[in-house]
Design a protein around this motif. Structure first.
Motif, PDB file in Angstrom:
ATOM      1  N   UNK A 282       4.719  11.184   1.992  1.00  0.00           N
ATOM      2  CA  UNK A 282       6.069  10.878   1.956  1.00  0.00           C
ATOM      3  C   UNK A 282       6.448   9.323   1.493  1.00  0.00           C
ATOM      4  N   UNK A 283       5.439   8.529   1.653  1.00  0.00           N
ATOM      5  CA  UNK A 283       5.858   7.266   1.293  1.00  0.00           C
ATOM      6  C   UNK A 283       6.058   6.883  -0.167  1.00  0.00           C
ATOM      7  N   UNK A 284       7.125   6.297  -0.375  1.00  0.00           N
ATOM      8  CA  UNK A 284       7.608   6.155  -1.766  1.00  0.00           C
ATOM      9  C   UNK A 284       7.658   4.727  -2.251  1.00  0.00           C
ATOM     10  N   UNK A 285       7.539   4.430  -3.444  1.00  0.00           N
ATOM     11  CA  UNK A 285       7.518   3.013  -3.698  1.00  0.00           C
ATOM     12  C   UNK A 285       8.970   2.417  -3.441  1.00  0.00           C
ATOM     13  N   UNK A 286       8.837   1.412  -2.663  1.00  0.00           N
ATOM     14  CA  UNK A 286      10.153   0.884  -2.284  1.00  0.00           C
ATOM     15  C   UNK A 286      10.075  -0.772  -2.216  1.00  0.00           C
ATOM     16  N   UNK A 287      10.039  -1.477  -3.012  1.00  0.00           N
ATOM     17  CA  UNK A 287       9.591  -2.792  -2.834  1.00  0.00           C
ATOM     18  C   UNK A 287      10.850  -3.712  -2.285  1.00  0.00           C
ATOM     19  N   UNK A 288      11.925  -3.195  -2.141  1.00  0.00           N
ATOM     20  CA  UNK A 288      12.944  -4.064  -1.392  1.00  0.00           C
ATOM     21  C   UNK A 288      12.990  -3.467   0.060  1.00  0.00           C
ATOM     22  N   UNK A 289      11.749  -2.893   0.735  1.00  0.00           N
ATOM     23  CA  UNK A 289      11.652  -2.696   2.122  1.00  0.00           C
ATOM     24  C   UNK A 289      10.567  -3.443   2.463  1.00  0.00           C
ATOM     25  N   UNK A 290      10.858  -4.391   3.425  1.00  0.00           N
ATOM     26  CA  UNK A 290       9.903  -5.262   3.893  1.00  0.00           C
ATOM     27  C   UNK A 290       8.685  -4.627   4.647  1.00  0.00           C
ATOM     28  N   UNK A 291       9.081  -3.353   5.084  1.00  0.00           N
ATOM     29  CA  UNK A 291       7.928  -2.684   5.885  1.00  0.00           C
ATOM     30  C   UNK A 291       6.848  -2.330   4.775  1.00  0.00           C
ATOM     31  N   UNK A 292       7.415  -1.653   3.519  1.00  0.00           N
ATOM     32  CA  UNK A 292       6.631  -1.121   2.674  1.00  0.00           C
ATOM     33  C   UNK A 292       5.720  -2.227   2.095  1.00  0.00           C
ATOM     34  N   UNK A 293       6.488  -3.336   1.601  1.00  0.00           N
ATOM     35  CA  UNK A 293       5.828  -4.612   1.030  1.00  0.00           C
ATOM     36  C   UNK A 293       4.655  -5.127   2.018  1.00  0.00           C
ATOM     37  N   UNK A 294       5.001  -5.238   3.329  1.00  0.00           N
ATOM     38  CA  UNK A 294       4.144  -5.619   4.255  1.00  0.00           C
ATOM     39  C   UNK A 294       2.740  -4.881   4.371  1.00  0.00           C
ATOM     40  N   UNK A 295       3.068  -3.250   4.362  1.00  0.00           N
ATOM     41  CA  UNK A 295       2.109  -2.579   4.514  1.00  0.00           C
ATOM     42  C   UNK A 295       1.031  -2.553   3.454  1.00  0.00           C
ATOM     43  N   UNK A 296       1.609  -2.472   2.162  1.00  0.00           N
ATOM     44  CA  UNK A 296       0.749  -2.415   0.844  1.00  0.00           C
ATOM     45  C   UNK A 296       0.036  -3.692   0.793  1.00  0.00           C
ATOM     46  N   UNK A 297       0.761  -4.767   1.148  1.00  0.00           N
ATOM     47  CA  UNK A 297      -0.233  -6.116   0.936  1.00  0.00           C
ATOM     48  C   UNK A 297      -1.309  -6.201   1.737  1.00  0.00           C
ATOM     49  N   UNK A 298      -1.082  -5.464   3.218  1.00  0.00           N
ATOM     50  CA  UNK A 298      -2.381  -5.385   4.087  1.00  0.00           C
ATOM     51  C   UNK A 298      -3.272  -4.427   3.265  1.00  0.00           C
ATOM     52  N   UNK A 299      -2.796  -3.540   2.976  1.00  0.00           N
ATOM     53  CA  UNK A 299      -4.055  -2.605   2.188  1.00  0.00           C
ATOM     54  C   UNK A 299      -5.025  -3.161   0.974  1.00  0.00           C
ATOM     55  N   UNK A 300      -4.168  -4.105   0.324  1.00  0.00           N
ATOM     56  CA  UNK A 300      -4.688  -4.862  -0.644  1.00  0.00           C
ATOM     57  C   UNK A 300      -5.733  -6.026  -0.249  1.00  0.00           C
ATOM     58  N   UNK A 301      -5.361  -6.470   1.072  1.00  0.00           N
ATOM     59  CA  UNK A 301      -6.263  -7.226   1.578  1.00  0.00           C
ATOM     60  C   UNK A 301      -7.366  -6.768   2.249  1.00  0.00           C
ATOM     61  N   UNK A 302      -7.314  -5.672   2.663  1.00  0.00           N
ATOM     62  CA  UNK A 302      -8.484  -4.725   3.252  1.00  0.00           C
ATOM     63  C   UNK A 302      -9.276  -4.528   1.994  1.00  0.00           C
ATOM     64  N   UNK A 303      -8.746  -4.049   0.941  1.00  0.00           N
ATOM     65  CA  UNK A 303      -9.408  -3.629  -0.205  1.00  0.00           C
ATOM     66  C   UNK A 303     -10.299  -4.801  -0.676  1.00  0.00           C
ATOM     67  N   UNK A 304      -9.451  -6.127  -0.858  1.00  0.00           N
ATOM     68  CA  UNK A 304     -10.475  -7.131  -1.309  1.00  0.00           C
ATOM     69  C   UNK A 304     -11.424  -7.405  -0.296  1.00  0.00           C
ATOM     70  N   UNK A 305     -11.262  -7.522   0.931  1.00  0.00           N
ATOM     71  CA  UNK A 305     -12.432  -7.812   1.984  1.00  0.00           C
ATOM     72  C   UNK A 305     -13.596  -6.884   1.748  1.00  0.00           C
TER      73      UNK A 305
END
Length: 335
Positions: A282-305
């Motif tokens: 159900x998660x839809x792309x919404x970069x005006x939502x701080x929760x969405x942006x934070x979660x996706x940033x964390x997933x990219x960090x996990x991917x990099x590590x």
């Protein structure tokens, strides 16, 4: 203007009645919200909470009586500070968990303090009438803040000089924040014990989504942004000494971009409700939502590590270890 409403249903049709007027709007756009859910509707340009004003708005913005999905969102505690009919829904605050009330106290209390201190800075430049109006508005908002937090010992400040009134409001709001805003230490201890062992790539799984949801409800939006920024620094360190893979660099660049969006996002609602088994879908792309942006940033960090750790371990272990490193770094910042 914002108004809170509860989703109802009959014969397969989902709708809301805007109280106290009773005007009905349908909300059947999929995915449909469950019956009983609370939503906050933004009525852009609404001139008043009357049957006539709502009908005029309906004619202009919802001629079929179906609310556009972009007009509403799940109700959060902060909406009790802004919705025009919030007085009718204060039970939402009584049903909220301690960590949600703590996060509300710190976030909304900080915003309220900024308004009060801004008024104190300007009070000498305002004429007496405007000054009195500004103080009255802030006193009303402060009283609502106290009501949401369940504060009973609200001082009677009527009759004070506007400057004294503002200073008293400032002291009261700070006191209420201190009394309410610290999350129970046990919550963080429980989170530390419940770090998932899921090995999904980039920590994109329901267990990890639920764990980050719990963490977000134990802190403020500002804390969440600090956690994301710390995660990016941790990922940069891990990747600097272990790999030069392009995939890690690209993931970190995207994480930094998303962190910037989380800092400036106008709302934070993705984690307003507990993630369900179908939450990931159900998660839809919404970069005006701080929760969405934070979660996706964390997933990219996990991917990099994880990309860096694969030099020394198999992919599943790398995924698990990368996500765990970020989780423990987040907990450290909240202690």
């Amino acid at each position: 203007m914002e108004l809170i409403a509860r989703v109802e249903g009959a014969y397969g049709v989902h709708f809301v009645r805007v109280v106290p007027i009773g005007t009905r709007f349908e909300c059947n756009v999929r995915p449909r919200l469950p019956i009983g859910a609370m939503i906050t509707i933004t009525f852009a340009g609404l001139l008043g909470v009357t049957a006539e004003a709502l009908e005029t708005w309906r004619t202009a913005h919802a001629p079929t009586a179906e609310l556009d999905r972009r007009c509403y969102r799940p109700t959060v505690l902060a909406d009790l500070m802004s919705a025009a009919n919030a007085e009718l829904f204060l039970e939402l605050a009584r049903e909220a968990s301690a960590d949600r009330l703590a996060a509300f106290a710190r976030d909304r209390g900080g915003a309220l303090l900024a308004e009060i201190r801004g008024a104190l800075d300007q009070v000498e430049r305002l004429d007496l009438l405007d000054r009195g109006d500004a103080v009255d508005r802030l006193a009303t908002r402060s009283a609502r803040f106290a009501t949401i937090l369940g504060i009973r010992d609200v001082p009677d400040l009527a009759g004070l000089h506007p400057i004294e009134h503002l200073m008293a409001l400032e002291h009261a709001v700070v006191s209420w924040m201190r009394a309410t805003a610290e999350p129970p230490a046990g919550d963080l201890a429980a989170l530390a014990r419940s770090i998932p062992t899921d090995t999904a790539s980039a920590a994109v799984s329901l267990p990890w989504l639920q764990w980050w949801w719990q963490l977000a409800h134990s802190c403020t939006r500002g804390d969440l942004v600090r956690i994301v920024e710390a995660a990016i620094e941790l990922a940069r360190t891990e990747c600097r000494y272990r790999t030069t893979r392009e995939i890690a660099r690209a993931a970190l660049d995207e994480a930094a971009r998303l962190a910037g969006l989380a800092r400036a996002a106008p709302r934070a609602v993705m984690w307003s409700a507990t993630p369900s088994p179908i939450a990931l879908a159900e998660i839809s792309r919404d970069e005006d939502d701080a929760h969405y942006a934070a979660y996706m940033a964390l997933t990219h960090c996990a991917h990099a590590i994880a990309a860096a750790l694969r030099d020394d371990m198999d992919p599943a272990d790398a995924n698990r270890h990368a996500a765990e490193l970020l989780a423990r770094r987040g907990l450290e910042l909240l202690r």
